[in-house]
Design a protein around this motif. Structure first.
Motif, PDB file in Angstrom:
ATOM      1  N   TYR A  53      -5.661   9.952   1.734  1.00 35.29           N
ATOM      2  CA  TYR A  53      -7.015  10.820   2.954  1.00 35.29           C
ATOM      3  C   TYR A  53      -8.003   9.628   4.002  1.00 35.29           C
ATOM      4  CZ  TYR A  53     -10.688  13.835   5.156  1.00 35.29           C
ATOM      5  OH  TYR A  53     -11.146  14.447   6.043  1.00 35.29           O
ATOM      6  N   SER A  54      -8.084   8.635   3.045  1.00 42.27           N
ATOM      7  CA  SER A  54      -9.065   7.413   3.697  1.00 42.27           C
ATOM      8  C   SER A  54      -8.091   6.929   5.404  1.00 42.27           C
ATOM      9  CB  SER A  54     -10.023   6.877   2.917  1.00 42.27           C
ATOM     10  OG  SER A  54     -10.813   7.805   1.461  1.00 42.27           O
ATOM     11  N   ILE A  55      -6.515   6.637   4.661  1.00 41.55           N
ATOM     12  CA  ILE A  55      -6.222   4.934   5.626  1.00 41.55           C
ATOM     13  C   ILE A  55      -5.913   6.505   6.364  1.00 41.55           C
ATOM     14  CG2 ILE A  55      -4.985   4.443   4.013  1.00 41.55           C
ATOM     15  CD1 ILE A  55      -2.964   5.477   4.205  1.00 41.55           C
ATOM     16  N   LYS A  56      -5.580   7.544   6.747  1.00 38.44           N
ATOM     17  CA  LYS A  56      -5.525   7.777   7.943  1.00 38.44           C
ATOM     18  C   LYS A  56      -7.156   8.184   9.285  1.00 38.44           C
ATOM     19  CE  LYS A  56      -1.375   9.734   7.248  1.00 38.44           C
ATOM     20  NZ  LYS A  56      -1.301   9.060   6.021  1.00 38.44           N
ATOM     21  N   GLU A  57      -8.005   8.486   8.072  1.00 36.89           N
ATOM     22  CA  GLU A  57      -9.113   8.451   8.857  1.00 36.89           C
ATOM     23  C   GLU A  57      -9.833   7.144   9.466  1.00 36.89           C
ATOM     24  OE1 GLU A  57     -14.178   7.372   7.720  1.00 36.89           O
ATOM     25  OE2 GLU A  57     -13.061   8.827   6.100  1.00 36.89           O
ATOM     26  N   ILE A  58      -9.168   6.188   8.385  1.00 37.92           N
ATOM     27  CA  ILE A  58      -9.342   4.243   8.732  1.00 37.92           C
ATOM     28  C   ILE A  58      -8.408   4.163  10.251  1.00 37.92           C
ATOM     29  CG2 ILE A  58      -8.815   1.762   8.353  1.00 37.92           C
ATOM     30  CD1 ILE A  58      -9.532   3.195   5.353  1.00 37.92           C
ATOM     31  N   VAL A  63      -9.328   0.607  15.420  1.00 43.31           N
ATOM     32  CA  VAL A  63      -8.335   0.492  16.618  1.00 43.31           C
ATOM     33  C   VAL A  63      -7.580  -0.391  15.816  1.00 43.31           C
ATOM     34  CG1 VAL A  63      -7.774  -0.127  19.108  1.00 43.31           C
ATOM     35  CG2 VAL A  63      -9.511   0.965  18.295  1.00 43.31           C
ATOM     36  N   ASN A  64      -8.012  -0.932  15.148  1.00 39.47           N
ATOM     37  CA  ASN A  64      -7.616  -2.834  14.429  1.00 39.47           C
ATOM     38  C   ASN A  64      -6.529  -1.698  13.259  1.00 39.47           C
ATOM     39  OD1 ASN A  64      -8.453  -4.630  16.502  1.00 39.47           O
ATOM     40  ND2 ASN A  64      -9.109  -5.342  15.336  1.00 39.47           N
ATOM     41  N   PHE A  65      -6.729  -1.111  13.370  1.00 37.33           N
ATOM     42  CA  PHE A  65      -5.956   0.075  11.583  1.00 37.33           C
ATOM     43  C   PHE A  65      -5.225   0.721  12.492  1.00 37.33           C
ATOM     44  CE2 PHE A  65      -9.271  -2.901   9.946  1.00 37.33           C
ATOM     45  CZ  PHE A  65      -8.395  -3.554   8.944  1.00 37.33           C
ATOM     46  N   SER A  66      -4.843   0.635  12.990  1.00 37.09           N
ATOM     47  CA  SER A  66      -4.054   2.905  13.792  1.00 37.09           C
ATOM     48  C   SER A  66      -2.973   2.642  13.296  1.00 37.09           C
ATOM     49  CB  SER A  66      -4.164   2.112  15.473  1.00 37.09           C
ATOM     50  OG  SER A  66      -3.466   1.650  16.079  1.00 37.09           O
ATOM     51  N   GLU A  67      -2.269   1.400  13.216  1.00 33.12           N
ATOM     52  CA  GLU A  67      -0.911   1.336  12.510  1.00 33.12           C
ATOM     53  C   GLU A  67      -0.994   2.512  11.319  1.00 33.12           C
ATOM     54  OE1 GLU A  67      -2.534  -2.973  11.405  1.00 33.12           O
ATOM     55  OE2 GLU A  67      -2.616  -1.319  12.829  1.00 33.12           O
ATOM     56  N   ALA A  71       1.393   5.921   7.651  1.00 30.29           N
ATOM     57  CA  ALA A  71       1.515   5.041   6.293  1.00 30.29           C
ATOM     58  C   ALA A  71       1.739   5.597   4.855  1.00 30.29           C
ATOM     59  CB  ALA A  71       0.591   3.761   6.343  1.00 30.29           C
ATOM     60  N   THR A  72       1.780   5.444   4.281  1.00 34.34           N
ATOM     61  CA  THR A  72       1.873   6.137   2.765  1.00 34.34           C
ATOM     62  C   THR A  72       0.847   4.653   1.611  1.00 34.34           C
ATOM     63  OG1 THR A  72       4.022   5.637   2.066  1.00 34.34           O
ATOM     64  CG2 THR A  72       3.609   7.837   3.188  1.00 34.34           C
ATOM     65  N   VAL A  73       0.813   5.698   0.883  1.00 34.10           N
ATOM     66  CA  VAL A  73      -0.041   4.690  -0.303  1.00 34.10           C
ATOM     67  C   VAL A  73       0.311   4.406  -1.556  1.00 34.10           C
ATOM     68  CG1 VAL A  73      -2.191   4.440   0.599  1.00 34.10           C
ATOM     69  CG2 VAL A  73      -1.218   6.004  -1.304  1.00 34.10           C
ATOM     70  N   LYS A  74       0.864   3.072  -2.556  1.00 33.80           N
ATOM     71  CA  LYS A  74       1.311   3.522  -4.057  1.00 33.80           C
ATOM     72  C   LYS A  74       0.057   2.081  -4.439  1.00 33.80           C
ATOM     73  CE  LYS A  74       5.544   0.904  -5.778  1.00 33.80           C
ATOM     74  NZ  LYS A  74       7.119   0.772  -5.717  1.00 33.80           N
ATOM     75  N   LEU A  75       0.026   2.663  -5.662  1.00 39.66           N
ATOM     76  CA  LEU A  75      -1.272   2.613  -6.842  1.00 39.66           C
ATOM     77  C   LEU A  75      -0.316   0.930  -7.728  1.00 39.66           C
ATOM     78  CD1 LEU A  75      -3.058   2.568  -8.029  1.00 39.66           C
ATOM     79  CD2 LEU A  75      -1.089   3.121 -10.280  1.00 39.66           C
ATOM     80  N   SER A  76      -1.232  -0.113  -7.255  1.00 35.65           N
ATOM     81  CA  SER A  76      -1.060  -1.367  -7.284  1.00 35.65           C
ATOM     82  C   SER A  76      -1.698  -1.788  -8.809  1.00 35.65           C
ATOM     83  CB  SER A  76      -1.490  -2.185  -6.484  1.00 35.65           C
ATOM     84  OG  SER A  76      -1.356  -3.950  -6.757  1.00 35.65           O
ATOM     85  N   THR A  77      -3.273  -2.076  -9.213  1.00 39.09           N
ATOM     86  CA  THR A  77      -3.495  -2.508  -9.873  1.00 39.09           C
ATOM     87  C   THR A  77      -4.861  -1.055 -10.440  1.00 39.09           C
ATOM     88  OG1 THR A  77      -2.745  -4.822  -9.835  1.00 39.09           O
ATOM     89  CG2 THR A  77      -4.473  -4.269 -11.220  1.00 39.09           C
ATOM     90  N   VAL A  78      -4.610  -1.343 -12.169  1.00 39.25           N
ATOM     91  CA  VAL A  78      -6.038  -0.382 -12.047  1.00 39.25           C
ATOM     92  C   VAL A  78      -6.846  -1.593 -13.203  1.00 39.25           C
ATOM     93  CG1 VAL A  78      -6.677   1.645 -14.112  1.00 39.25           C
ATOM     94  CG2 VAL A  78      -4.595   1.594 -13.267  1.00 39.25           C
ATOM     95  N   TYR A  79      -7.890  -1.636 -12.233  1.00 43.85           N
ATOM     96  CA  TYR A  79      -9.285  -2.773 -12.976  1.00 43.85           C
ATOM     97  C   TYR A  79     -10.047  -1.730 -13.198  1.00 43.85           C
ATOM     98  CZ  TYR A  79      -6.959  -4.768  -8.932  1.00 43.85           C
ATOM     99  OH  TYR A  79      -6.892  -5.701  -8.158  1.00 43.85           O
ATOM    100  N   TYR A  80     -10.751  -3.198 -14.435  1.00 39.94           N
ATOM    101  CA  TYR A  80     -11.720  -3.064 -15.419  1.00 39.94           C
ATOM    102  C   TYR A  80     -12.894  -3.919 -15.432  1.00 39.94           C
ATOM    103  CZ  TYR A  80      -7.448  -0.704 -17.637  1.00 39.94           C
ATOM    104  OH  TYR A  80      -6.640   0.289 -18.088  1.00 39.94           O
ATOM    105  N   ASP A  81     -14.211  -3.636 -15.870  1.00 44.69           N
ATOM    106  CA  ASP A  81     -15.029  -3.515 -16.016  1.00 44.69           C
ATOM    107  C   ASP A  81     -15.143  -4.677 -16.935  1.00 44.69           C
ATOM    108  OD1 ASP A  81     -16.285  -2.127 -18.104  1.00 44.69           O
ATOM    109  OD2 ASP A  81     -17.564  -0.685 -17.007  1.00 44.69           O
ATOM    110  N   LEU A  82     -16.693  -5.708 -17.222  1.00 38.77           N
ATOM    111  CA  LEU A  82     -16.857  -6.604 -18.183  1.00 38.77           C
ATOM    112  C   LEU A  82     -17.370  -5.540 -20.012  1.00 38.77           C
ATOM    113  CD1 LEU A  82     -19.239  -8.925 -17.044  1.00 38.77           C
ATOM    114  CD2 LEU A  82     -16.864  -9.290 -16.503  1.00 38.77           C
ATOM    115  N   GLU A  83     -16.712  -4.352 -19.883  1.00 37.54           N
ATOM    116  CA  GLU A  83     -16.844  -3.371 -21.245  1.00 37.54           C
ATOM    117  C   GLU A  83     -15.716  -2.888 -21.494  1.00 37.54           C
ATOM    118  OE1 GLU A  83     -19.832  -3.507 -23.234  1.00 37.54           O
ATOM    119  OE2 GLU A  83     -20.425  -4.999 -22.354  1.00 37.54           O
ATOM    120  N   GLY A  84     -14.786  -2.678 -20.421  1.00 38.73           N
ATOM    121  CA  GLY A  84     -12.724  -2.670 -20.746  1.00 38.73           C
ATOM    122  C   GLY A  84     -12.895  -1.425 -20.000  1.00 38.73           C
TER     123      GLY A  84
END
Length: 419
Positions: A53-58, A63-67, A71-84
């Motif tokens: 949803y957000s990439i459509k709004e962006i 203007v510089n993100f009109s392309e 587009a579609t999105v694909k999950l790359s990475t799940v991140y964690y904090d210092l406590e896991g």
């Protein structure tokens, strides 16, 4: 490109602010089996919907993100904090089977939905970063071995990606002995290829200025972030169900006539020079303009020049007032605000008063692959929608206005300039 930095927070704050920005947000909510509240936890599936949803709004608002429109999105990475605990999800933005950017979505509703986005690659997908991080950990393991009595070999565990806020991309490795016992955790700053110790500050702040960086300030910043983020999630979820509410709730404004100066003598005097350059053409003609003005501001602020161009944040307002006084204008009131809020930003822009925004670990502005980091910019406008943006003259580019999601930093200070 030379990094244009300001000591807005000093580097030792990274440990404090990173922990404050992300740890409390997720530690209290994760495991429903333990009876804790999971209402603020965002799943990977939810994050993917938000990213889509957000990439459509962006694409529609920048203007510089009109392309990104189709587009579609694909999950790359799940991140964690210092406590896991999960802190964020990164997604590649895909168009015609090619990666054209990335977007980071929070794993908790106590941080804003869109943490950052850019046309660049995700740091942990850059081979040079991951290779160097592994080599540093191997060096650390060998050092531990050489210093131990039994010369025990240590096994390097799988990398755990950490995300502690904009520009805070880390790789965590656990070193284990032959019995599988964890001996040490090694954390590497991916972009800078250095091992970091979150328990060891490396810069001192003058005693009389510690109120700029104390725990009360950090806690206040966290509470502001949490309240604003909760509101953003509520608005976003409503708009995802009823997209028509988006068009009726957005607004924007830019201040015309703010000059664009290229970095000179330091980012703080340059950003401040653009603010005073605006006022020079709006009734205060005795003020000098251009690089003569920037040079004078650098001197008044005690900027490290010749040198790094760094400026202590608490000297920005005093330097601005000193220069104004030098030219016969003692009515200017410049004040540093370390509790800057979105409503204050809008009020200042609506009153046609550009201001200096100084960031600690600022995110990546549109059109860049390099984050702002520790940097001062001139704020000349805003976009108030599902995601809030500030419009900037950033001292790096004299041709374009750049956009940055509000809150894409771990700390920020506004210097209001009011004649």
């Amino acid at each position: 490109m030379i990094m244009k930095k300001i000591l807005v927070g000093v580097i030792f704050l990274a440990t404090l602010i990173a922990g404050l920005a992300f740890l409390p947000a997720v530690n209290a909510q994760e495991e429903s089996s333990n009876g804790t509240d999971t209402s603020n936890v965002v799943s990977a599936e939810q994050a993917e919907k938000v990213a889509s949803y957000s990439i459509k709004e962006i694409s529609e608002s920048i203007v510089n993100f009109s392309e990104w429109k189709n587009a579609t999105v694909k999950l790359s990475t799940v991140y964690y904090d210092l406590e896991g605990k999960k802190s964020a999800y990164s997604f590649n933005v895909i168009e015609n089977e090619k990666q054209i950017g990335s977007i980071f979505i929070s794993a908790t509703k106590d941080n804003c939905p869109v943490l950052e986005f850019s046309k660049g690659k995700i740091p942990n997908e850059i081979p040079e970063f991951t290779t160097r991080s592994k080599l540093l950990v191997e060096e650390r393991a060998n050092k531990i071995k050489s210093e131990s009595n039994n010369k025990e070999e240590l096994t390097i565990g799988k990398m755990k990606p950490l995300y502690l806020g904009p520009t805070f991309y880390y790789a965590e490795y656990t070193l284990t002995d032959k019995k599988g016992k964890a001996k040490e955790k090694v954390i590497v700053d991916l972009p800078f290829s250095t091992i970091v110790d979150f328990n060891e500050p490396n810069v001192n702040v003058p005693d009389e200025k510690k109120h700029y960086f104390n725990s009360t300030y950090l806690q206040h910043q966290h509470e502001i972030r949490k309240q604003d983020s909760n509101t953003q999630w509520i608005t976003l979820e409503k708009e995802m169900i009823d997209p028509s509410s988006y068009s009726t709730s957005s607004s924007s404004k830019s201040i015309r006539g703010v000059p664009k100066y290229k970095w000179y003598y330091g980012c703080s005097p340059t950003a401040s020079g653009m603010v005073l350059g605006y006022w020079a053409s709006h009734g205060y003609s005795y003020l000098v303009t251009g690089y003569d003005l920037v040079r004078e501001l650098a001197s008044a602020m005690g900027t490290d020049w010749p040198g790094s161009g760094a400026t202590w944040p608490y000297k920005i307002d005093d330097g601005i007032e000193k220069v104004c006084n030098n030219h016969g204008y003692n009515n200017f009131d410049a004040s540093n605000d370390i509790y800057v809020s979105w409503n204050e930003v809008k009020a200042e822009v609506n009153a046609n008063k550009p201001f200096v925004l100084s960031m600690l670990n600022g995110g990546t502005g549109n059109g860049y692959t390099q984050p702002y980091g520790e940097h001062s910019v001139t704020c000349i406008g805003y976009y108030d929608g599902n995601q809030d943006y500030v419009y900037l003259h950033d001292t790096w580019d004299t041709s374009n206005v750049h956009y940055l999601a509000f809150g894409s930093w771990t700390g920020a200070m506004a210097t209001w300039v009011r004649p």
